[in-house]
Scaffold this motif. Structure first.
Motif, mmCIF file in Angstrom:
data_model
loop_
_atom_site.group_PDB
_atom_site.id
_atom_site.type_symbol
_atom_site.label_atom_id
_atom_site.label_comp_id
_atom_site.label_asym_id
_atom_site.label_seq_id
_atom_site.Cartn_x
_atom_site.Cartn_y
_atom_site.Cartn_z
ATOM 1 N N LEU A 127 -13.592 30.517 1.191
ATOM 2 C CA LEU A 127 -14.289 30.763 0.539
ATOM 3 C C LEU A 127 -13.044 31.711 -0.844
ATOM 4 O O LEU A 127 -13.622 31.544 -1.959
ATOM 5 C CB LEU A 127 -15.169 32.098 0.437
ATOM 6 N N ARG A 128 -12.134 32.335 -0.275
ATOM 7 C CA ARG A 128 -10.532 32.473 -1.008
ATOM 8 C C ARG A 128 -10.375 31.177 -2.695
ATOM 9 O O ARG A 128 -10.315 31.799 -3.680
ATOM 10 C CB ARG A 128 -9.840 33.319 -0.241
ATOM 11 N N SER A 139 -24.856 35.632 -2.137
ATOM 12 C CA SER A 139 -25.299 33.874 -1.561
ATOM 13 C C SER A 139 -26.542 33.253 -2.057
ATOM 14 O O SER A 139 -26.940 33.014 -2.975
ATOM 15 C CB SER A 139 -25.387 33.638 -0.151
ATOM 16 N N ILE A 182 -19.361 28.366 -3.545
ATOM 17 C CA ILE A 182 -19.115 29.830 -3.331
ATOM 18 C C ILE A 182 -20.322 30.542 -2.644
ATOM 19 O O ILE A 182 -19.947 30.740 -1.514
ATOM 20 C CB ILE A 182 -19.019 30.622 -5.161
ATOM 21 N N ALA A 202 -20.613 29.816 1.029
ATOM 22 C CA ALA A 202 -18.778 30.092 1.349
ATOM 23 C C ALA A 202 -19.566 30.746 1.945
ATOM 24 O O ALA A 202 -18.915 31.622 3.163
ATOM 25 C CB ALA A 202 -17.881 29.858 0.776
ATOM 26 N N LEU A 203 -19.885 31.906 1.225
ATOM 27 C CA LEU A 203 -20.440 33.082 1.684
ATOM 28 C C LEU A 203 -21.572 32.865 2.829
ATOM 29 O O LEU A 203 -21.467 33.949 3.317
ATOM 30 C CB LEU A 203 -21.324 33.479 0.596
ATOM 31 N N ALA A 245 -17.077 27.532 -8.930
ATOM 32 C CA ALA A 245 -18.403 28.379 -8.456
ATOM 33 C C ALA A 245 -20.032 27.657 -7.692
ATOM 34 O O ALA A 245 -19.734 28.822 -6.576
ATOM 35 C CB ALA A 245 -18.628 28.409 -10.399
ATOM 36 N N SER A 300 -10.226 24.024 0.670
ATOM 37 C CA SER A 300 -11.559 24.587 0.805
ATOM 38 C C SER A 300 -12.377 24.208 1.659
ATOM 39 O O SER A 300 -13.449 24.754 2.358
ATOM 40 C CB SER A 300 -12.360 25.352 -0.722
ATOM 41 N N ARG A 346 -12.609 29.088 -3.085
ATOM 42 C CA ARG A 346 -12.884 28.392 -4.113
ATOM 43 C C ARG A 346 -13.311 29.177 -5.220
ATOM 44 O O ARG A 346 -13.828 28.679 -6.624
ATOM 45 C CB ARG A 346 -14.299 28.407 -3.421
ATOM 46 N N GLU A 347 -13.027 31.051 -4.879
ATOM 47 C CA GLU A 347 -12.588 31.980 -6.167
ATOM 48 C C GLU A 347 -12.171 31.485 -6.586
ATOM 49 O O GLU A 347 -11.476 32.024 -8.186
ATOM 50 C CB GLU A 347 -12.995 32.593 -5.424
#
Length: 258
Positions: A195-196, A230, A207, A210-211, A204, A168, A198-199
């Motif tokens: 992002l994918r 975010s 995230i 990443a957003l 958490a 990530s 981390r989700e």
């Protein structure tokens, strides 16, 4: 030490440590490892990495991170353990320099160089070390060519090890360089992958950054939604990471140990 090596010492459940870390509860996770860290070099290093990551996200706790790292350095018994501790030392120096707490660039480069000298090419610790050398090149030395090379090595190693957290980060920083090069499609893909992942793994606390990064290369309507989400997450985590709560601060740059 023998108790820790033969498994008879009490061990903190790794899933619990990860759950606390992923939710930004670094001190609580480190506390679970405190007794074990006195006996186990691996636990001592994990605890130090947790507290270094806390310093990155909170911009605080430098003394705790330094003390934990000294314990890990003192407990290392072979080149692999010494290299891992040196890698953490270089990372702490990097974070302190990045956040302008102290200028420790020389220390970061020297420690990462020591780690590299002790690790053979295929060692498990190589991908993380390559990533951190990329961070220094990108953000302190302003050398995107060297950074890209290091990130690609780290990315390949993380894929081989199936280390989704490190992946990530490698996706994120390769995307940053693509964005600087004007390759917005490549940047968008990399940030979306970051992002994918981390989700997927439930990281958490990571995230929100990443957003925000994905928002920077997204069309206006989507970007607004990403930034709003975010900001909501930063608020939910009590203003962490501090450099998103305070936009003038430095952006997120690195992971702790996976």
């Amino acid at each position: 030490m023998d108790d820790a090596r033969d498994g008879s010492a009490a061990e903190a459940p790794p899933d619990t440590v990860w759950l606390l870390r992923s939710r930004g509860c670094w001190q609580a996770a480190a506390a679970l490892l405190e007794q074990q860290a006195a006996r186990s070099p691996e636990a001592a290093l994990t605890r130090a990495e947790l507290l270094i990551e806390r310093s990155l996200f909170e911009g605080d706790g430098w003394g705790d991170a330094e003390s934990a790292l000294r314990l890990a350095e003192g407990g290392a018994h072979n080149d692999t353990e010494r290299a891992a501790a040196a890698c953490a030392r270089g990372y702490l120096a990097y974070v302190a320099t990045l956040l302008r707490v102290h200028d420790r660039l020389d220390e970061a480069q020297a420690a990462l160089g020591r780690a590299s000298a002790m690790l053979p090419p295929g060692a498990p610790g190589r991908p993380l070390l390559d990533f951190r050398r990329g961070l220094v090149a990108e953000n302190l030395l302003k050398d995107p060519v060297a950074a890209r090379t290091a990130y690609r090595r780290a990315h390949a190693g993380a894929e081989q090890q199936q280390d989704d957290l490190l992946l990530s980060y490698t996706w994120r920083h390769l995307a940053t360089i693509a964005q600087q090069d004007g390759n917005l499609a490549g940047a968008r893909h990399g940030f979306a992958e970051s992002l994918r992942l981390r989700e997927l793994i439930g990281y958490a606390v990571g995230i929100a950054p990443a957003l925000a990064s994905l928002a920077d290369v997204s069309p206006t309507p989507e970007a607004a939604q990403l930034r709003a989400e975010s900001a909501r997450l930063v608020g939910a985590f009590g203003g962490v990471p501090v450099w998103l709560a305070q936009p003038a601060a430095q952006p997120e740059q690195a992971p702790g140990r996976a």
